[in-house]
Design a protein around this motif. Structure first.
Motif, mmCIF file in Angstrom:
data_model
loop_
_atom_site.group_PDB
_atom_site.id
_atom_site.type_symbol
_atom_site.label_atom_id
_atom_site.label_comp_id
_atom_site.label_asym_id
_atom_site.label_seq_id
_atom_site.Cartn_x
_atom_site.Cartn_y
_atom_site.Cartn_z
ATOM 1 N N GLY B 106 0.819 -1.207 0.000
ATOM 2 C CA GLY B 106 0.000 0.000 0.000
ATOM 3 C C GLY B 106 0.848 1.249 0.000
ATOM 4 O O GLY B 106 2.059 1.200 0.231
ATOM 5 N N ALA B 107 0.222 2.376 -0.278
ATOM 6 C CA ALA B 107 0.899 3.673 -0.271
ATOM 7 C C ALA B 107 -0.089 4.750 0.149
ATOM 8 O O ALA B 107 -1.289 4.674 -0.166
ATOM 9 C CB ALA B 107 1.457 3.989 -1.659
ATOM 10 N N VAL B 108 0.423 5.742 0.860
ATOM 11 C CA VAL B 108 -0.413 6.853 1.323
ATOM 12 C C VAL B 108 -0.723 7.763 0.131
ATOM 13 O O VAL B 108 0.178 8.150 -0.619
ATOM 14 C CB VAL B 108 0.313 7.662 2.423
ATOM 15 C CG1 VAL B 108 -0.542 8.856 2.869
ATOM 16 C CG2 VAL B 108 0.650 6.769 3.609
ATOM 17 N N THR B 109 -1.985 8.082 -0.048
ATOM 18 C CA THR B 109 -2.373 8.931 -1.182
ATOM 19 C C THR B 109 -3.027 10.239 -0.750
ATOM 20 O O THR B 109 -3.077 11.186 -1.526
ATOM 21 C CB THR B 109 -3.363 8.194 -2.112
ATOM 22 O OG1 THR B 109 -4.481 7.759 -1.339
ATOM 23 C CG2 THR B 109 -2.684 7.014 -2.780
ATOM 24 N N GLU B 110 -3.564 10.302 0.465
ATOM 25 C CA GLU B 110 -4.257 11.523 0.913
ATOM 26 C C GLU B 110 -4.001 11.737 2.399
ATOM 27 O O GLU B 110 -3.860 10.767 3.152
ATOM 28 C CB GLU B 110 -5.784 11.398 0.713
ATOM 29 C CG GLU B 110 -6.234 11.205 -0.712
ATOM 30 C CD GLU B 110 -7.721 10.888 -0.805
ATOM 31 O OE1 GLU B 110 -8.434 10.997 0.220
ATOM 32 O OE2 GLU B 110 -8.178 10.508 -1.894
ATOM 33 N N LYS B 111 -3.973 13.010 2.817
ATOM 34 C CA LYS B 111 -3.969 13.357 4.240
ATOM 35 C C LYS B 111 -5.186 14.238 4.518
ATOM 36 O O LYS B 111 -5.464 15.168 3.762
ATOM 37 C CB LYS B 111 -2.697 14.124 4.611
ATOM 38 C CG LYS B 111 -1.449 13.265 4.607
ATOM 39 C CD LYS B 111 -0.232 14.064 5.093
ATOM 40 C CE LYS B 111 -0.271 14.249 6.602
ATOM 41 N NZ LYS B 111 0.991 14.876 7.095
#
Lengths: 194, 146
Positions: B106-111
């Motif tokens: 997985g990867a972070v796409t939004e904060k």
């Protein structure tokens, strides 16, 4: 040794030992809900009578069956050091809760031989804790036909003994269309059009 | 990524450590027992030879087991610092026959800096089989400590 005996070797918790593992019993299948018998757009809300009293062994057994060896799921003291308020339930622990309480009638299509899982949506509101007594409310949420496949979706809400909402699960499966199709699957025949 | 994972330390594009898992019939039986989902498409090799629900003559892994392992990517990453999952939506693309080895990531796409303890990040998660084909994709919302 047949497949049921093979699986019996892994049944350790009280609930695992009590729960019936043969999903091909014709009489039980006859008591399920079938895709074409649930009216499109009809919404019903039912509180399922079976409750789920959460024991540490239930939570640990689910994590072990993932398999997930994260100590948060097995060691209460470690979980507290990590900022949790006790032993942590694996996010998909609700799967065990659903199957435990939905054995026949409303919502039992979840067990249908010949069904396929296209993906799920889950939302968490409050941690499930050891000692919680969980109950389930659910309603028919949607059913649709897409590329010749028959989809069913219920919204299941899990509450604790204080009425606190723990999680919501939009349970979705692709089902055989009719009772006759399901019973063909019970006999080991392929009964899907798409 | 910083040593101590917090909402502030996370950036869009951060990649989460992957999880790899071989799927055997024994493992699928264990998952059936743990989840109480004894559907024969996962548990009954003889039945699968003729029923072929997915057009395959062998049992397949539970979809919710694939989802559980996609969640493991997040729980390994966020839960040791007190993080929590808020929501997940997963689409299962291909069946995973017994004998497959899958990788999950997985990867972070939004904060989402909402404040008042409501901050969360969005993580795109995926599962691939040994041939590099996607078997599952999804989006998870994860609360992280400040």
């Amino acid at each position: 040794m047949d497949y049921l005996e093979e699986m019996a070797k892994y049944q350790k918790t009280e609930k695992e030992k009590e729960f019936g593992s043969d999903f091909l019993k014709t009489q039980e299948v006859e008591d399920y809900e079938f895709w074409d018998e649930i009216e499109i757009g009809k919404e019903t809300e039912t509180e399922v009578p079976i409750k789920f009293e959460v024991k540490a062994e239930d939570m640990m057994a689910y994590a072990e069956g993932v398999p997930d060896d994260n100590p948060l799921f097995y060691d209460e003291e470690y979980a507290k050091k990590c900022g949790h308020d006790g032993l942590v339930a694996h996010p998909l622990f609700g799967t065990q809760v659903l199957f435990f309480v939905l054995r026949k009638g409303h919502g039992s299509w979840l067990r249908t031989p010949g069904s396929r899982n296209p993906g799920q949506v889950m939302e968490w509101y409050d941690p499930i804790r050891v000692g919680d007594v969980l109950s389930l409310k659910q309603r028919g949420y949607d059913k649709w036909i897409k590329r010749g496949k028959y989809y069913m979706r219920y919204l299941a809400e899990v509450y604790d003994q204080n009425g606190t909402l723990k999680c919501r699960l939009f349970t979705t499966l692709i089902l055989p269309k009719t009772r006759a199709d399901v019973l063909r699957f019970v006999k080991g025949e392929h009964a899907l059009e798409a | 990524m910083a040593d101590r994972l917090t909402f502030d330390s996370v950036d869009c594009g951060d990649v989460l450590p992957e999880v790899k898992q071989e799927n055997t019939q024994e493992l699928t039986w264990k998952h059936a027992v743990a989840s109480l989902d004894y559907n024969p498409v996962h548990t009954h090799p003889e039945w699968c030879k003729t029923a072929q629900v997915f057009g395959l003559p062998v049992p397949v892994m539970h979809g919710n087991q694939t989802m559980s392992l996609m969640c493991k990517v997040i729980t390994d990453w966020a839960y040791p610092v007190g993080g929590r999952m808020k929501r997940i939506e997963i689409k299962l693309i291909k069946p995973v026959p017994v004998g497959s080895t899958c990788t999950y990531g997985g990867a972070v796409t939004e904060k989402h800096p909402l404040g008042k303890g409501e901050d969360f990040v969005t993580v795109e998660v995926w599962a691939k089989n040994q041939d590099g084909e996607q078997v599952g994709i999804g989006t998870a919302q994860v609360r992280l400590p400040k």
